[in-house]
Design a protein around this motif. Sequence first.
Motif, PDB file in Angstrom:
ATOM      1  N   PHE A  30      -8.390  -5.073  17.455  1.00 16.51           N
ATOM      2  CA  PHE A  30      -8.917  -6.423  17.244  1.00 16.51           C
ATOM      3  C   PHE A  30      -9.501  -6.527  15.839  1.00 16.51           C
ATOM      4  O   PHE A  30     -10.354  -5.728  15.442  1.00 16.51           O
ATOM      5  CB  PHE A  30      -9.996  -6.737  18.277  1.00 16.51           C
ATOM      6  N   VAL A  31      -9.010  -7.503  15.073  1.00 15.36           N
ATOM      7  CA  VAL A  31      -9.484  -7.719  13.703  1.00 15.36           C
ATOM      8  C   VAL A  31     -10.081  -9.123  13.616  1.00 15.36           C
ATOM      9  O   VAL A  31      -9.365 -10.116  13.751  1.00 15.36           O
ATOM     10  CB  VAL A  31      -8.339  -7.581  12.680  1.00 15.36           C
ATOM     11  N   PRO A  32     -11.393  -9.229  13.411  1.00 16.40           N
ATOM     12  CA  PRO A  32     -12.001 -10.554  13.310  1.00 16.40           C
ATOM     13  C   PRO A  32     -11.524 -11.287  12.061  1.00 16.40           C
ATOM     14  O   PRO A  32     -11.305 -10.677  11.017  1.00 16.40           O
ATOM     15  CB  PRO A  32     -13.506 -10.253  13.243  1.00 16.40           C
ATOM     16  N   LYS A  33     -11.363 -12.603  12.196  1.00 16.04           N
ATOM     17  CA  LYS A  33     -10.938 -13.432  11.068  1.00 16.04           C
ATOM     18  C   LYS A  33     -12.091 -14.343  10.648  1.00 16.04           C
ATOM     19  O   LYS A  33     -12.805 -14.861  11.510  1.00 16.04           O
ATOM     20  CB  LYS A  33      -9.730 -14.283  11.466  1.00 16.04           C
ATOM     21  N   PRO A  34     -12.280 -14.526   9.349  1.00 14.21           N
ATOM     22  CA  PRO A  34     -13.351 -15.420   8.895  1.00 14.21           C
ATOM     23  C   PRO A  34     -13.226 -16.810   9.510  1.00 14.21           C
ATOM     24  O   PRO A  34     -12.130 -17.369   9.559  1.00 14.21           O
ATOM     25  CB  PRO A  34     -13.156 -15.456   7.376  1.00 14.21           C
ATOM     26  N   TRP A  35     -14.339 -17.323  10.033  1.00 15.18           N
ATOM     27  CA  TRP A  35     -14.451 -18.656  10.607  1.00 15.18           C
ATOM     28  C   TRP A  35     -13.721 -18.812  11.941  1.00 15.18           C
ATOM     29  O   TRP A  35     -13.758 -19.883  12.538  1.00 15.18           O
ATOM     30  CB  TRP A  35     -13.972 -19.733   9.620  1.00 15.18           C
ATOM     31  N   ASP A  36     -13.065 -17.755  12.401  1.00 16.92           N
ATOM     32  CA  ASP A  36     -12.430 -17.767  13.723  1.00 16.92           C
ATOM     33  C   ASP A  36     -13.404 -17.056  14.673  1.00 16.92           C
ATOM     34  O   ASP A  36     -13.279 -15.861  14.930  1.00 16.92           O
ATOM     35  CB  ASP A  36     -11.078 -17.056  13.666  1.00 16.92           C
ATOM     36  N   ILE A  37     -14.371 -17.805  15.189  1.00 22.97           N
ATOM     37  CA  ILE A  37     -15.494 -17.199  15.903  1.00 22.97           C
ATOM     38  C   ILE A  37     -15.053 -16.781  17.301  1.00 22.97           C
ATOM     39  O   ILE A  37     -14.903 -17.605  18.210  1.00 22.97           O
ATOM     40  CB  ILE A  37     -16.683 -18.184  15.976  1.00 22.97           C
ATOM     41  N   THR A  38     -14.839 -15.477  17.445  1.00 17.99           N
ATOM     42  CA  THR A  38     -14.313 -14.919  18.689  1.00 17.99           C
ATOM     43  C   THR A  38     -15.186 -13.758  19.146  1.00 17.99           C
ATOM     44  O   THR A  38     -15.475 -12.849  18.371  1.00 17.99           O
ATOM     45  CB  THR A  38     -12.866 -14.428  18.496  1.00 17.99           C
ATOM     46  N   ALA A  39     -15.596 -13.807  20.416  1.00 20.89           N
ATOM     47  CA  ALA A  39     -16.398 -12.733  21.000  1.00 20.89           C
ATOM     48  C   ALA A  39     -15.531 -11.861  21.890  1.00 20.89           C
ATOM     49  O   ALA A  39     -14.761 -12.366  22.716  1.00 20.89           O
ATOM     50  CB  ALA A  39     -17.555 -13.316  21.808  1.00 20.89           C
ATOM     51  N   VAL A  40     -15.639 -10.551  21.721  1.00 16.85           N
ATOM     52  CA  VAL A  40     -14.976  -9.587  22.610  1.00 16.85           C
ATOM     53  C   VAL A  40     -15.914  -9.324  23.784  1.00 16.85           C
ATOM     54  O   VAL A  40     -17.037  -8.866  23.594  1.00 16.85           O
ATOM     55  CB  VAL A  40     -14.676  -8.276  21.861  1.00 16.85           C
ATOM     56  N   VAL A  41     -15.463  -9.668  24.993  1.00 12.62           N
ATOM     57  CA  VAL A  41     -16.379  -9.584  26.141  1.00 12.62           C
ATOM     58  C   VAL A  41     -15.936  -8.610  27.223  1.00 12.62           C
ATOM     59  O   VAL A  41     -16.714  -8.281  28.115  1.00 12.62           O
ATOM     60  CB  VAL A  41     -16.603 -10.973  26.777  1.00 12.62           C
ATOM     61  N   GLY A  42     -14.687  -8.123  27.187  1.00 13.08           N
ATOM     62  CA  GLY A  42     -14.281  -7.202  28.237  1.00 13.08           C
ATOM     63  C   GLY A  42     -12.789  -6.938  28.247  1.00 13.08           C
ATOM     64  O   GLY A  42     -12.081  -7.177  27.268  1.00 13.08           O
ATOM     65  N   GLU A  43     -12.326  -6.502  29.405  1.00 14.43           N
ATOM     66  CA  GLU A  43     -10.916  -6.152  29.593  1.00 14.43           C
ATOM     67  C   GLU A  43     -10.492  -6.640  30.975  1.00 14.43           C
ATOM     68  O   GLU A  43     -11.240  -6.497  31.946  1.00 14.43           O
ATOM     69  CB  GLU A  43     -10.753  -4.634  29.486  1.00 14.43           C
ATOM     70  N   TYR A  44      -9.290  -7.238  31.049  1.00 17.30           N
ATOM     71  CA  TYR A  44      -8.831  -7.721  32.355  1.00 17.30           C
ATOM     72  C   TYR A  44      -7.569  -6.990  32.797  1.00 17.30           C
ATOM     73  O   TYR A  44      -6.831  -6.425  31.981  1.00 17.30           O
ATOM     74  CB  TYR A  44      -8.626  -9.234  32.348  1.00 17.30           C
ATOM     75  N   ASP A  45      -7.343  -7.038  34.106  1.00 17.00           N
ATOM     76  CA  ASP A  45      -6.264  -6.288  34.734  1.00 17.00           C
ATOM     77  C   ASP A  45      -5.183  -7.248  35.218  1.00 17.00           C
ATOM     78  O   ASP A  45      -5.481  -8.245  35.886  1.00 17.00           O
ATOM     79  CB  ASP A  45      -6.836  -5.504  35.925  1.00 17.00           C
ATOM     80  N   ASP A  46      -3.937  -6.960  34.850  1.00 14.94           N
ATOM     81  CA  ASP A  46      -2.792  -7.761  35.269  1.00 14.94           C
ATOM     82  C   ASP A  46      -1.803  -6.842  35.992  1.00 14.94           C
ATOM     83  O   ASP A  46      -0.774  -6.441  35.433  1.00 14.94           O
ATOM     84  CB  ASP A  46      -2.137  -8.408  34.040  1.00 14.94           C
ATOM     85  N   PRO A  47      -2.113  -6.495  37.255  1.00 20.82           N
ATOM     86  CA  PRO A  47      -1.279  -5.505  37.955  1.00 20.82           C
ATOM     87  C   PRO A  47       0.155  -5.963  38.192  1.00 20.82           C
ATOM     88  O   PRO A  47       1.073  -5.141  38.242  1.00 20.82           O
ATOM     89  CB  PRO A  47      -2.024  -5.300  39.284  1.00 20.82           C
ATOM     90  N   ASN A  48       0.382  -7.253  38.326  1.00 21.83           N
ATOM     91  CA  ASN A  48       1.743  -7.741  38.567  1.00 21.83           C
ATOM     92  C   ASN A  48       2.683  -7.447  37.408  1.00 21.83           C
ATOM     93  O   ASN A  48       3.896  -7.305  37.586  1.00 21.83           O
ATOM     94  CB  ASN A  48       1.733  -9.244  38.839  1.00 21.83           C
ATOM     95  N   ASN A  49       2.108  -7.379  36.210  1.00 21.05           N
ATOM     96  CA  ASN A  49       2.908  -7.076  35.024  1.00 21.05           C
ATOM     97  C   ASN A  49       2.593  -5.707  34.437  1.00 21.05           C
ATOM     98  O   ASN A  49       2.986  -5.410  33.306  1.00 21.05           O
ATOM     99  CB  ASN A  49       2.679  -8.161  33.963  1.00 21.05           C
ATOM    100  N   GLN A  50       1.892  -4.883  35.222  1.00 22.90           N
ATOM    101  CA  GLN A  50       1.585  -3.515  34.810  1.00 22.90           C
ATOM    102  C   GLN A  50       0.959  -3.454  33.422  1.00 22.90           C
ATOM    103  O   GLN A  50       1.430  -2.722  32.530  1.00 22.90           O
ATOM    104  CB  GLN A  50       2.842  -2.643  34.859  1.00 22.90           C
TER     105      GLN A  50
END
Length: 334
Positions: A30-50
Amino acid sequence: SNKGLIARKLWLDKIPDEIFVTNLIRKYNFVPKPWDITAVVGEYDDPNNQRQDLLTINFGDTGNTLIYGAIGKEIMLTSIIYSLIINHSSDEVNIYVLDFGNEMFGPFEAAPQVGDVIFINEEEKIVNMFNLIVKELEMRKKLFQEYNGNYGLFIKNSGKILPRLIIMISNYETLAETYDDYVGLISSLTREGEKYGIYFVISATGANAVRGKTTQNFNNAFCLQFNDDADYSSVLGPTHGLIPSAIDGRGLVKLDNTIYEFQTAYPYKWDEINVFIKNICNMLNEKSMRRADTIAILPNHVRYEDVVNKIKDLMWRVVNSDSSETTGRIGSVL
């Protein structure tokens, strides 16, 4: 003939009970971009698509955020603030926290991006903060008229700098009970603020704590541990029997009309979080040129040196006000 072959796993390992923001940033590049205010909050699981993937909040895209649940809300709020302050400067984002829960967000007040952390008994600060946000919204409406009333177009084309504002309310039920007069105002601000770069992140225990009229202004909803399993469906729609594991920080989220289980990332080991945040804030202050504006209140006593420092600050702003690179201060016209 099958000697040396390794059987392919039919499913991924479950997301660990304890994951960390900085580890996820590395894992997913993950590379933050200037003025693209994005918070990394966790990880999600998508078992149907492995697959498993990074869970983020991009405030410019999805804006206002609701966090529900009886357990884990403080972890997510802490990770949002931490992720933002390590990836974005005070020129890009200013954060104000109404800490009406366990009063655990105080250490973040030292961060240059955090204007104030306000507690339930600080009525004057609460009043002044909402007054500030209302005035800021009106100022931005006028300021953005030449840019279709759009924050992104203003930043891209004006040559000026103006931070996004994020107002966090921890434990919304307490605010609604103690300061009921502001419930209608919050509904109005969450409806109008996003296009002008003003966002709200609200945490609540009950699925019905935030009125339906206000919830319509929120594009993001995270459901952590509810006491009643039916509450997941009332917030997210049909979950088809999916319920998060009974783990701190585990929850459900809807992304592109699909519901996934996720694990909230911690900023650091939870029993050492206060010391860690203080150290992070100290490092940020060594590099930061400016701080977010604090919420002003009338002091009980006025000291001579306070007056001198205020005059110096005002003089600095006047001297630098003609520069196109001058930071837009909250509550001021560029």
